[in-house]
Scaffold this active site. Structure first.
Site, short mmCIF file in Angstrom:
data_model
loop_
_atom_site.label_atom_id
_atom_site.label_comp_id
_atom_site.label_asym_id
_atom_site.label_seq_id
_atom_site.Cartn_x
_atom_site.Cartn_y
_atom_site.Cartn_z
CG HIS A 154 7.30 6.76 0.72
ND1 HIS A 154 7.21 5.51 1.28
CD2 HIS A 154 6.92 6.61 -0.57
CE1 HIS A 154 6.78 4.65 0.39
NE2 HIS A 154 6.61 5.30 -0.76
CB CYS A 158 -0.10 -2.54 -15.11
SG CYS A 158 -0.09 -1.31 -13.77
CG HIS A 199 -0.39 0.69 -9.99
ND1 HIS A 199 0.17 -0.57 -10.12
CD2 HIS A 199 0.56 1.45 -9.40
CE1 HIS A 199 1.40 -0.55 -9.64
NE2 HIS A 199 1.67 0.65 -9.20
CE LYS A 203 5.39 12.61 -5.55
NZ LYS A 203 6.01 12.65 -6.86
CE LYS A 211 -1.14 1.15 -2.34
NZ LYS A 211 -1.29 0.30 -3.46
CB CYS A 251 -3.50 -2.62 -12.26
SG CYS A 251 -2.24 -2.87 -10.98
CB CYS A 261 2.81 -3.72 -12.35
SG CYS A 261 1.45 -3.66 -11.20
CG HIS A 276 11.02 3.99 -0.29
ND1 HIS A 276 10.49 5.21 -0.63
CD2 HIS A 276 10.63 3.13 -1.26
CE1 HIS A 276 9.81 5.10 -1.75
NE2 HIS A 276 9.87 3.85 -2.16
N1 MSP Z 1 12.18 -1.24 -8.04
C1 MSP Z 1 11.28 -2.17 -7.48
C2 MSP Z 1 12.00 -3.21 -6.67
C3 MSP Z 1 13.05 -3.96 -7.41
S1 MSP Z 1 13.91 -5.07 -6.38
C4 MSP Z 1 14.80 -5.97 -7.40
C5 MSP Z 1 10.29 -1.46 -6.59
N2 MSP Z 1 10.64 -0.27 -6.12
S2 MSP Z 1 9.76 0.64 -5.13
O1 MSP Z 1 10.45 1.90 -5.02
O2 MSP Z 1 8.42 0.70 -5.55
O3 MSP Z 1 9.88 -0.02 -3.74
C6 MSP Z 1 8.96 -0.98 -3.31
C7 MSP Z 1 9.36 -1.37 -1.91
O4 MSP Z 1 9.41 -0.20 -1.07
C8 MSP Z 1 8.42 -2.29 -1.19
O5 MSP Z 1 8.58 -3.64 -1.52
C9 MSP Z 1 8.79 -2.01 0.24
O6 MSP Z 1 10.03 -2.57 0.51
C10 MSP Z 1 8.93 -0.50 0.22
N3 MSP Z 1 7.63 0.16 0.39
C11 MSP Z 1 7.10 1.11 -0.42
N4 MSP Z 1 5.91 1.52 0.12
C12 MSP Z 1 5.66 0.85 1.26
C13 MSP Z 1 4.68 0.95 2.27
N5 MSP Z 1 3.66 1.78 2.21
N6 MSP Z 1 4.82 0.17 3.36
C14 MSP Z 1 5.89 -0.67 3.52
N7 MSP Z 1 6.84 -0.77 2.59
C15 MSP Z 1 6.69 -0.15 1.39
O7 MSP Z 1 9.24 -2.02 -6.34
#
Ligand code: MSP
Length: 663
Positions: free
Chosen positions: A19, A127, A147, A307, A304, A144, A130, A22
């Site tokens: 999304h 959690c 979440h 989904k 936030k 948490c 997390c 990412h």
């Molecule tokens: N798998 C772990 C990361 C492991 S790194 C060794 C993880 N994955 S995640 O799919 O949840 O991705 C989190 C990351 O996605 C955030 O740190 C950020 O880079 C990005 N984002 C996810 N949602 C976001 C927003 N709403 N806004 C900005 N970035 C965000 O955590």
């Protein structure tokens, strides 16, 4: 001096589709990578997917597939999305890659052998979101905070990493290297966590509970905790323990994350690296990364993204409507790096129109149109310099310094603001120097040469500076200006004061870089459907459907020469038909006085029955770039007035031969 630069994104969990969040992190990393390439640095850029753990196992089970099948599918979505957003990663790593697994096991074994892993009974609040035990300090009202769920109290025997042993060493490192974690607010957050003291970290899960993970090398009854597995991707992707990439890139390693995963990256990871260094009898400095760059969160209209709220923003949908370039620009320009930002489609459209269509697009077409009109498109030799030329040059030099400084520290929004200050100055310079007036007096030809020369050099400079964020637009501008490809190291040439364009070189006619978007439509849609409509763009909102019904913002003033670029003609409607499943547009066949009839798609289906239009005369924009609408190539646009009762096509007041010019 050229330096190796290694940039990583988080590796994304494969339990959800990609999304906006990412996409943002990955685009930021791409911009950083491209910026460093532009400076001449040797760059390695890694992203990937995090595929083990409870969450993935549960998501796979819910869909009745194996975790591997599930991981393959979602990982593929990420892998395929990145080229669409013009991401230039050198490596896409998956934690299920066999070489990654091997590296995790080797590191675990080393740390274990060095005495930093022990076995103990533990009870804690786990959690699932997390994927870790939360401390009492971290929970808010027993939940948490990220979440909103109540963690499950669990007791089991597990392996622990002696993280607490490294508390003081980490604190000292952060204090000695104030930009180890940046921006500063996150450094302060981490120091506050360290102040509270660290606990040891549980790094295993019994197989009775979870089998989807990497086996502990020293106990086959356990798998590795996801974070201990995932963080190591940053090393395994370089081919740890040795090799050219490790030696070259690890010393300059920089990570990019959002604030949600600050603790694992700012505490788990450096302490793991310190322990690894100790196990190998090396100084911690050898292993500690250089910078952790932390950005904020994108919310959607202050909420936030989730989904369950139905407000998840899909990057490709936006990129399809507004173009990847504008999408990348908006994300980088709108979020102050480090702070949260609220996404709305309306904000995107406003920025598009103001910064891209008005400022950049106008300057580009204005300058080139003048150059073609007065100098046949050839970059002139510069005439003598005047005060305003020197001011513009001084600003250009200041912008370069600012640009490098801000980009190096991930303040991309500031670097872009600085580039836009140059674009605005360019637009003002056009107005002040009045090239059209200079052109009237042959005695002023050297002055006109100077003005046009400096403006062309300014455009070339802008093309280079926007390249990290909008590579295609930059290349397109460079092509039109005759600059050729934008190459690594070009920034250094600019900084040395070299001009990018040779006098005497030929430019091409300018295309419209960013046609204006109809903001009224987007606003109306948002007002009608509330917040949800903004978060879920309808594909016909803008660029694809360029017939504006009403412009909410006053377009910028244009010169007669710009108006002259629009070819308007009279045409007679030969036939008109509805298009299946498209209730707003009609397909018209027009006699525009040419050899063949033209097909034009017009957004008037809600205002005219097809029969009403047949035989009518209309006015068309005849030199509009053909565009595909609902699979039909439209060769122009029919003009219509926006009346209180809807659209009303514009006709000559008496029968006129098809093909007649309209002025
Ligand atoms: N798998 C772990 C990361 C492991 S790194 C060794 C993880 N994955 S995640 O799919 O949840 O991705 C989190 C990351 O996605 C955030 O740190 C950020 O880079 C990005 N984002 C996810 N949602 C976001 C927003 N709403 N806004 C900005 N970035 C965000 O955590």
């Amino acid at each position: 001096m050229s330096q190796p630069f290694y940039i990583t994104t988080p590796i994304y969990y494969v339990n959800a589709e990609p999304h906006l969040g990412h996409a943002y992190s990955t685009i930021v990393a791409d911009v950083a990578a491209r910026f460093h390439r532009l400076t001449g640095d040797e760059v390695r850029f890694q992203t990937g997917t995090d595929e083990h753990g409870d969450k993935i196992a549960q998501a796979a089970e819910a869909r009745g597939v194996t975790p591997q099948q599930y991981a393959d599918q979602i990982s593929g979505l990420f892998r395929h999305l990145w080229p669409e957003l013009h991401i230039t990663n050198d490596k896409f790593i998956r934690t299920t890659d066999p070489d990654h697994k091997q590296v995790v096991q080797s590191i675990l074994q080393k740390v274990h052998d060095a005495g930093d892993i022990y076995f103990a009974k533990y009870g804690g609040h786990y959690c699932v979101g997390c994927e870790r035990f939360l401390t009492e300090h971290e929970m808010v009202d027993g939940k948490c905070p990220d979440h909103g769920t109540v963690p499950v109290y669990q007791e089991e025997e597990n392996y622990f990493f002696r993280m607490s042993n490294y508390t003081e060493q980490l604190k000292a490192h952060i204090e000695a290297h104030p930009d180890f974690i940046r921006p500063e607010r996150y450094k302060n957050e981490v120091l506050a966590m360290l102040e509270q003291g660290l606990e040891d970290l549980c790094i295993s899960r019994p197989k009775s509970r979870l089998t989807w993970g990497i086996d502990l090398p020293f106990d086959a009854g356990y798998v590795t905790y996801v974070w201990f597995d995932a963080l190591i991707n940053y090393l395994s992707g370089l081919g740890w323990p040795g090799g050219e990439n490790m030696a070259k890139f690890w010393p300059g390693a920089q990570h990019l994350i959002a604030k949600d995963i600050l603790k694992p990256h700012a505490i788990f990871w450096p302490t793991m690296l310190m322990s690894l260094a100790r196990a190998e009898g090396r100084p911690a400095q050898d292993y500690l990364y250089k910078h952790l760059n932390v950005h904020g969160y994108w919310n959607v209209d202050q909420a936030k993204m989730s989904k369950s709220l139905g407000n998840v923003v899909r990057p490709l949908e936006l990129a399809e409507i507004y173009g990847v370039e504008a999408f990348r620009y908006f994300l980088l320009r709108d979020m102050a790096f480090g702070l949260d930002s609220s996404f709305s489609e309306q904000a995107l459209v406003e920025r598009y129109n103001a910064d891209l269509a008005n400022d950049l697009g106008n300057l580009f077409s204005r300058v080139l149109t003048l150059l073609h009109k007065f100098r046949g498109g050839v970059v002139p030799e510069p005439g003598p310099e005047q005060a305003e030329d020197a001011d513009l040059a001084a600003l250009g030099a200041a912008v370069l310094r600012e640009y490098r400084r801000e980009n190096r520290t991930f303040a991309f929004h500031k670097a872009l603001a600085s580039v836009w200050s140059l674009i605005s100055a360019g637009n003002k310079y056009v107005v002040v120097s009045e090239p059209w007036a200079l052109a009237k007096d042959p005695a002023l030809a050297p002055r006109l040469d100077r003005v046009l020369h400096d403006l062309c050099q300014l455009l070339a400079r802008v093309a280079v500076l926007i390249w990290p964020v909008m590579p295609l637009t930059a290349e397109q501008m460079a092509g039109v200006l005759g600059l050729g490809r934008i190459e690594p190291g070009l920034l250094a040439r600019l900084e040395e004061g070299q001009a990018l364009l040779d006098p005497g070189s030929q430019t091409h006619q300018p295309p419209a870089l960013f046609p204006r978007i109809d903001t009224a439509k987007v606003q109306a849609k948002a007002a009608k459907a509330g917040q949800k409509a903004e978060a879920k763009p309808a594909p016909q909102a803008a660029k694809k459907d360029q017939a504006p019904e009403k412009a909410a913002e006053e377009p910028a003033e244009i010169g007669i020469e710009q108006f002259g670029q629009v070819k308007l003609k009279v045409a007679t409607v030969l036939s008109a038909e509805r298009i299946p499943k498209a209730d707003k547009i009609l397909k018209l066949t027009l006699d525009a006085g040419e050899e063949e009839p033209r097909t034009v798609v017009a957004g008037v289906a809600q205002h005219y029955d097809p029969e009403e239009l047949v035989g009518k005369q209309v006015v068309i924009v005849a030199n509009l770039k053909p565009a595909k609408l609902r699979g039909i190539t439209s060769q122009g646009m029919v003009l219509a007035a926006v009346g209180p009762d809807g659209l009303c096509v514009v006709s000559p007041s008496k029968p006129t031969p098809p093909g007649s010019q309209v002025r």
